[in-house]
Design an enzyme around this catalytic site. Structure first.
Site, PDB file in Angstrom:
ATOM      1  N   ASN A 122       0.870  -1.182   0.000  1.00 34.20           N
ATOM      2  CA  ASN A 122       0.000   0.000   0.000  1.00 34.20           C
ATOM      3  C   ASN A 122       0.903   1.227   0.000  1.00 34.20           C
ATOM      4  O   ASN A 122       1.514   1.549   1.014  1.00 34.20           O
ATOM      5  CB  ASN A 122      -0.900  -0.039   1.245  1.00 34.20           C
ATOM      6  CG  ASN A 122      -1.737   1.221   1.389  1.00 34.20           C
ATOM      7  OD1 ASN A 122      -1.764   2.076   0.489  1.00 34.20           O
ATOM      8  ND2 ASN A 122      -2.426   1.350   2.509  1.00 34.20           N
ATOM      9  N   LYS A 145       0.083   4.271  -0.249  1.00 42.29           N
ATOM     10  CA  LYS A 145      -0.530   5.448   0.393  1.00 42.29           C
ATOM     11  C   LYS A 145      -0.305   6.701  -0.475  1.00 42.29           C
ATOM     12  O   LYS A 145      -0.256   6.590  -1.695  1.00 42.29           O
ATOM     13  CB  LYS A 145       0.002   5.604   1.817  1.00 42.29           C
ATOM     14  CG  LYS A 145      -0.125   4.288   2.608  1.00 42.29           C
ATOM     15  CD  LYS A 145       0.064   4.447   4.087  1.00 42.29           C
ATOM     16  CE  LYS A 145      -0.111   3.089   4.763  1.00 42.29           C
ATOM     17  NZ  LYS A 145      -0.046   3.147   6.205  1.00 42.29           N
ATOM     18  N   HIS A 152      -9.674   0.952   5.005  1.00 39.06           N
ATOM     19  CA  HIS A 152      -8.358   1.151   5.646  1.00 39.06           C
ATOM     20  C   HIS A 152      -8.520   2.108   6.827  1.00 39.06           C
ATOM     21  O   HIS A 152      -9.310   3.050   6.770  1.00 39.06           O
ATOM     22  CB  HIS A 152      -7.353   1.716   4.630  1.00 39.06           C
ATOM     23  CG  HIS A 152      -5.951   1.673   5.137  1.00 39.06           C
ATOM     24  ND1 HIS A 152      -5.468   2.604   6.032  1.00 39.06           N
ATOM     25  CD2 HIS A 152      -4.937   0.796   4.921  1.00 39.06           C
ATOM     26  CE1 HIS A 152      -4.208   2.299   6.327  1.00 39.06           C
ATOM     27  NE2 HIS A 152      -3.863   1.210   5.663  1.00 39.06           N
ATOM     28  N   GLU A 183      -6.876   4.492   7.808  1.00 37.13           N
ATOM     29  CA  GLU A 183      -6.662   5.913   7.499  1.00 37.13           C
ATOM     30  C   GLU A 183      -7.896   6.516   6.830  1.00 37.13           C
ATOM     31  O   GLU A 183      -8.181   7.701   6.985  1.00 37.13           O
ATOM     32  CB  GLU A 183      -5.386   6.074   6.645  1.00 37.13           C
ATOM     33  CG  GLU A 183      -4.145   5.870   7.516  1.00 37.13           C
ATOM     34  CD  GLU A 183      -2.952   5.242   6.824  1.00 37.13           C
ATOM     35  OE1 GLU A 183      -2.891   5.251   5.580  1.00 37.13           O
ATOM     36  OE2 GLU A 183      -2.070   4.738   7.542  1.00 37.13           O
ATOM     37  N   GLU A 188      -5.074  -4.957  10.547  1.00 33.36           N
ATOM     38  CA  GLU A 188      -4.048  -3.929  10.749  1.00 33.36           C
ATOM     39  C   GLU A 188      -4.338  -3.177  12.043  1.00 33.36           C
ATOM     40  O   GLU A 188      -5.158  -2.257  12.064  1.00 33.36           O
ATOM     41  CB  GLU A 188      -4.064  -2.933   9.585  1.00 33.36           C
ATOM     42  CG  GLU A 188      -3.769  -3.550   8.240  1.00 33.36           C
ATOM     43  CD  GLU A 188      -3.249  -2.512   7.246  1.00 33.36           C
ATOM     44  OE1 GLU A 188      -2.107  -2.656   6.825  1.00 33.36           O
ATOM     45  OE2 GLU A 188      -3.972  -1.560   6.932  1.00 33.36           O
ATOM     46  N   GLY A 217       2.711   2.363  10.780  1.00 28.42           N
ATOM     47  CA  GLY A 217       3.652   3.465  10.622  1.00 28.42           C
ATOM     48  C   GLY A 217       4.359   3.854  11.912  1.00 28.42           C
ATOM     49  O   GLY A 217       4.984   4.899  11.983  1.00 28.42           O
ATOM     50  N   SER A 250       3.681  -1.999  10.299  1.00 30.08           N
ATOM     51  CA  SER A 250       5.132  -2.030  10.490  1.00 30.08           C
ATOM     52  C   SER A 250       5.767  -3.376  10.139  1.00 30.08           C
ATOM     53  O   SER A 250       6.678  -3.835  10.826  1.00 30.08           O
ATOM     54  CB  SER A 250       5.494  -1.618  11.921  1.00 30.08           C
ATOM     55  OG  SER A 250       5.087  -0.279  12.158  1.00 30.08           O
TER      56      SER A 250
HETATM   57  P1  13P Z   1       3.172   0.456   7.617  1.00 29.28           P
HETATM   58  O1  13P Z   1       3.713  -0.832   7.052  1.00 29.28           O
HETATM   59  O2  13P Z   1       3.893   1.667   7.118  1.00 29.28           O
HETATM   60  O3  13P Z   1       3.047   0.387   9.105  1.00 29.28           O
HETATM   61  O4  13P Z   1       1.668   0.608   7.044  1.00 29.28           O
HETATM   62  C1  13P Z   1       0.779  -0.437   7.188  1.00 29.28           C
HETATM   63  C2  13P Z   1      -0.459  -0.140   6.421  1.00 29.28           C
HETATM   64  O5  13P Z   1      -1.256   0.690   6.802  1.00 29.28           O
HETATM   65  C3  13P Z   1      -0.666  -0.866   5.162  1.00 29.28           C
HETATM   66  O6  13P Z   1      -1.955  -0.669   4.681  1.00 29.28           O
END
Ligand code: 13P
Length: 253
Positions: free
Chosen positions: A11, A13, A97, A99, A165, A171, A211
């Site tokens: 992803n 982002k 997601h 976010e 997740e 992150g 992560s």
């Molecule tokens: P990270 O791997 O940067 O923690 O992000 C995970 C994520 O949100 C994947 O969709």
């Protein structure tokens, strides 16, 4: 070891531009076997989809969108439909997601309607779910996961993927331990069996995200109910993402 074909999904982002995305794709293609034991997917942001899609033609890497609108078309400024995603070569889409849930206040009903739209448009939805730190600390992890999964119970297509997740691990550099993740994955599989039957639950691929890095991927993928990863930061670096993909492949070998 599971019989489910593992998925390694990147992803991206709101990162990369056309030049850096192309370079990343080239790096991935060079490092991947033509048809490996892992399904590799990338989720670029919308403006990059056309170009990345063109570069992925005749490659083993699949393409997906990071979000979609529940409607097929119309007056929805700033949104994209399943049909538009399919038209630029997407076969997959992320739904719910954390976010999106956080930045755009997306609730369970909206997420369910996006699952419907994805399936109607011929895309495989990857339903993302996970608890916040506060929910984990107050011992409500499984309750939250259950609510988020059950919200799609009546509409989930046969071909759906789930990505666990934990919000506190995204992150942050903090990962759920393999044991912590396995508890939730096991719970998701058991609940899926209750909702959709044993056979479907056994075939359901449940990814872990938060992560994931080359050094923690091998231990996580060893867990029986972890069928791959949804990777953020580490998927922006070809070498790191390839190491994670290979960890998935070794578990499947
Ligand atoms: P990270 O791997 O940067 O923690 O992000 C995970 C994520 O949100 C994947 O969709």
């Amino acid at each position: 070891m599971s019989l489910r074909l593992p998925i390694a999904a990147g992803n991206w982002k709101m990162n990369l531009d056309r030049a850096s995305a192309s370079e990343l794709v080239r790096g991935l293609r060079q490092g991947l076997a033509p048809r490996g034991a892992v399904e590799v997917l990338v989720f670029p942001s919308f403006p990059l989809l056309g170009e990345v899609g063109a570069e992925l033609v005749s490659s083993p890497i699949g393409l997906g969108g990071q979000d979609l609108h529940p409607e097929e078309s119309g007056a929805h400024t700033g949104d994209v439909s399943a049909g538009q995603l399919a038209d630029v070569g997407c076969g997959w889409v992320l739904v719910g997601h954390s976010e999106r849930r956080h930045d755009h206040q997306e609730g369970d009903d909206l997420v369910a309607s996006k699952v419907v739209a994805a399936a109607r448009g011929g895309l495989v939805p990857i339903l993302c779910l996970g608890e916040t730190l506060e929910e984990r600390r107050s011992d409500r992890t499984l309750e939250v996961i259950d609510r988020q999964l059950t919200a799609v119970a009546a509409v989930a297509p046969d071909e759906m993927v789930v990505a666990y997740e934990p919000v506190w691990a995204i992150g942050t550099g903090e990962t759920a331990s393999p044991e912590e993740a396995q508890v939730v994955h096991r719970f998701l599989r058991r609940r899926s069996a209750e909702l959709w039957g044993e056979a479907r639950a056994e075939a359901l691929r449940i990814l872990y995200g938060g992560s994931v890095k080359p050094d923690n991927a091998p231990d996580l993928i060893r867990e029986i109910d972890i069928d791959g990863f949804l990777v953020g930061g580490a998927s922006l670096d070809a070498e790191k993402f390839l190491a994670i993909i290979h960890a998935c492949g070794e578990s499947a070998a």
